[in-house]
Design an enzyme around this catalytic site. Structure first.
Site, PDB file in Angstrom:
ATOM      1  CE1 TYR A 185      -4.366  -2.072   4.607  1.00 38.62           C
ATOM      2  CE2 TYR A 185      -3.480   0.140   4.381  1.00 38.62           C
ATOM      3  CZ  TYR A 185      -3.964  -1.024   3.807  1.00 38.62           C
ATOM      4  OH  TYR A 185      -4.035  -1.134   2.444  1.00 38.62           O
ATOM      5  CB  SER A 224      -0.849   0.028   1.273  1.00 36.28           C
ATOM      6  OG  SER A 224      -1.367   1.332   1.518  1.00 36.28           O
TER       7      SER A 224
HETATM    8  C1  BGC Z   1      -6.161   1.961   1.965  1.00 33.70           C
HETATM    9  C2  BGC Z   1      -7.311   2.871   1.663  1.00 33.70           C
HETATM   10  C3  BGC Z   1      -6.863   4.306   1.520  1.00 33.70           C
HETATM   11  C4  BGC Z   1      -5.707   4.400   0.550  1.00 33.70           C
HETATM   12  C5  BGC Z   1      -5.149   5.814   0.410  1.00 33.70           C
HETATM   13  C6  BGC Z   1      -5.080   2.182   0.970  1.00 33.70           C
HETATM   14  O1  BGC Z   1      -3.996   1.345   1.295  1.00 33.70           O
HETATM   15  O2  BGC Z   1      -6.606   0.613   1.911  1.00 33.70           O
HETATM   16  O3  BGC Z   1      -8.266   2.732   2.694  1.00 33.70           O
HETATM   17  O4  BGC Z   1      -7.923   5.094   1.030  1.00 33.70           O
HETATM   18  O5  BGC Z   1      -4.679   3.533   0.967  1.00 33.70           O
HETATM   19  O6  BGC Z   1      -4.906   6.437   1.637  1.00 33.70           O
END
Ligand code: BGC
Length: 255
Positions: free
Chosen positions: A156, A143
């Protein structure tokens, strides 16, 4: 991109970005093992579509927070498709909370699903590649938050930060053995993980205004990049991350 003859496992492959990765890989000719923990009908639908288009895929129920689950997926790839060529650590979850709110159990759960699964998925796949003597590829679906702090999204972010160093450390360790490890880091994507934001027009607008390309991604836009990293077109890429985020990291704040 040609993935004919390649056998690939995708964890969490029956929904969201995982399902799009499965479709992109199969469209390029790969045979795919689709891991799922719930909604078997979604995996079955994917298999049906892929087989109808002349491809090969199989759904397997396996919990990737255990090495037994991971080994089951790799065993299926070998039994059904002859060997393992790539392993995509895609399974993930996101529970929003701050550092001051989070409890031990919640933190442990997010780490197990997002990071421990990827550590042992990488390990088990690498052992198999080395045993086969073929080399291989691991792709970690990370991410933007592997590198970009997001207040209110502590577990996360910590898990994705860990994944960043998994890719780099494992890539460096395994390079001499012909095993590549790369991350693909999406920004905001229209998937079930983001359902709350997508359903709320004001929130979605705010999010899209913060993205230089002014739109959230379609899952296929991530799936195609994962298929590229799996392919020989990316054969000199390892121990690093491809960001596929519409520029959001350099926009404003995570939403
Ligand atoms: C997350 C999203 C978020 C995006 C940008 C992603 O990794 O799962 O919830 O909107 O990042 O911030």
């Amino acid at each position: 991109m040609d993935l004919h003859g390649k056998s690939v496992v995708v964890t969490g492959g029956n929904s969201g970005i995982g399902a799009a990765i499965v479709r992109s890989l199969a469209a390029a000719g790969a045979a795919v093992v689709i891991d799922y923990v719930s909604q078997p009908e979604d995996a079955a639908d994917l298999v049906k579509d892929i087989v109808a288009a002349g491809g090969r895929a199989i759904g397997v129920e396996a919990d990737v927070t255990t090495t037994a689950g991971i080994d089951k997926l790799i065993g299926t790839a070998v039994d059904e498709f002859g060997q393992l060529d790539a392993f995509v650590n895609n399974a993930g979850m996101e529970l929003r909370h701050s550092l001051l709110e989070v409890d031990e159990e919640t933190f442990a759960k997010v780490m197990a699903v997002n990071l421990t699964s990827a550590v042992f998925g990488t390990q088990r796949a690498a052992k198999r590649f080395i045993q086969q003597g073929t080399g291989g590829v691991v792709v970690n679906v990370s991410s933007v938050h592997e590198d970009w702090p997001m207040p209110g999204n502590l577990s996360y972010c910590v898990s994705k930060g860990g994944m960043r160093m998994l890719t780099r450390t494992a890539g460096v360790e395994l390079g001499p053995q012909g095993v590549r490890v790369g991350s693909v880091a999406p920004g905001a994507v229209d998937t079930p993980i983001n359902a709350a934001t997508m359903k709320d027009d004001a929130l979605r607008q705010k999010l899209e205004n913060s993205i230089p390309l002014r739109t959230v991604a379609e899952p296929s836009e991530i799936g195609d990049v994962v298929a590229f990293v799996v392919s020989d077109a990316a054969k000199y890429m390892t121990a690093t991350t491809v960001f596929v985020d519409g520029g959001i990291m350099h926009g404003s704040v995570g939403l």
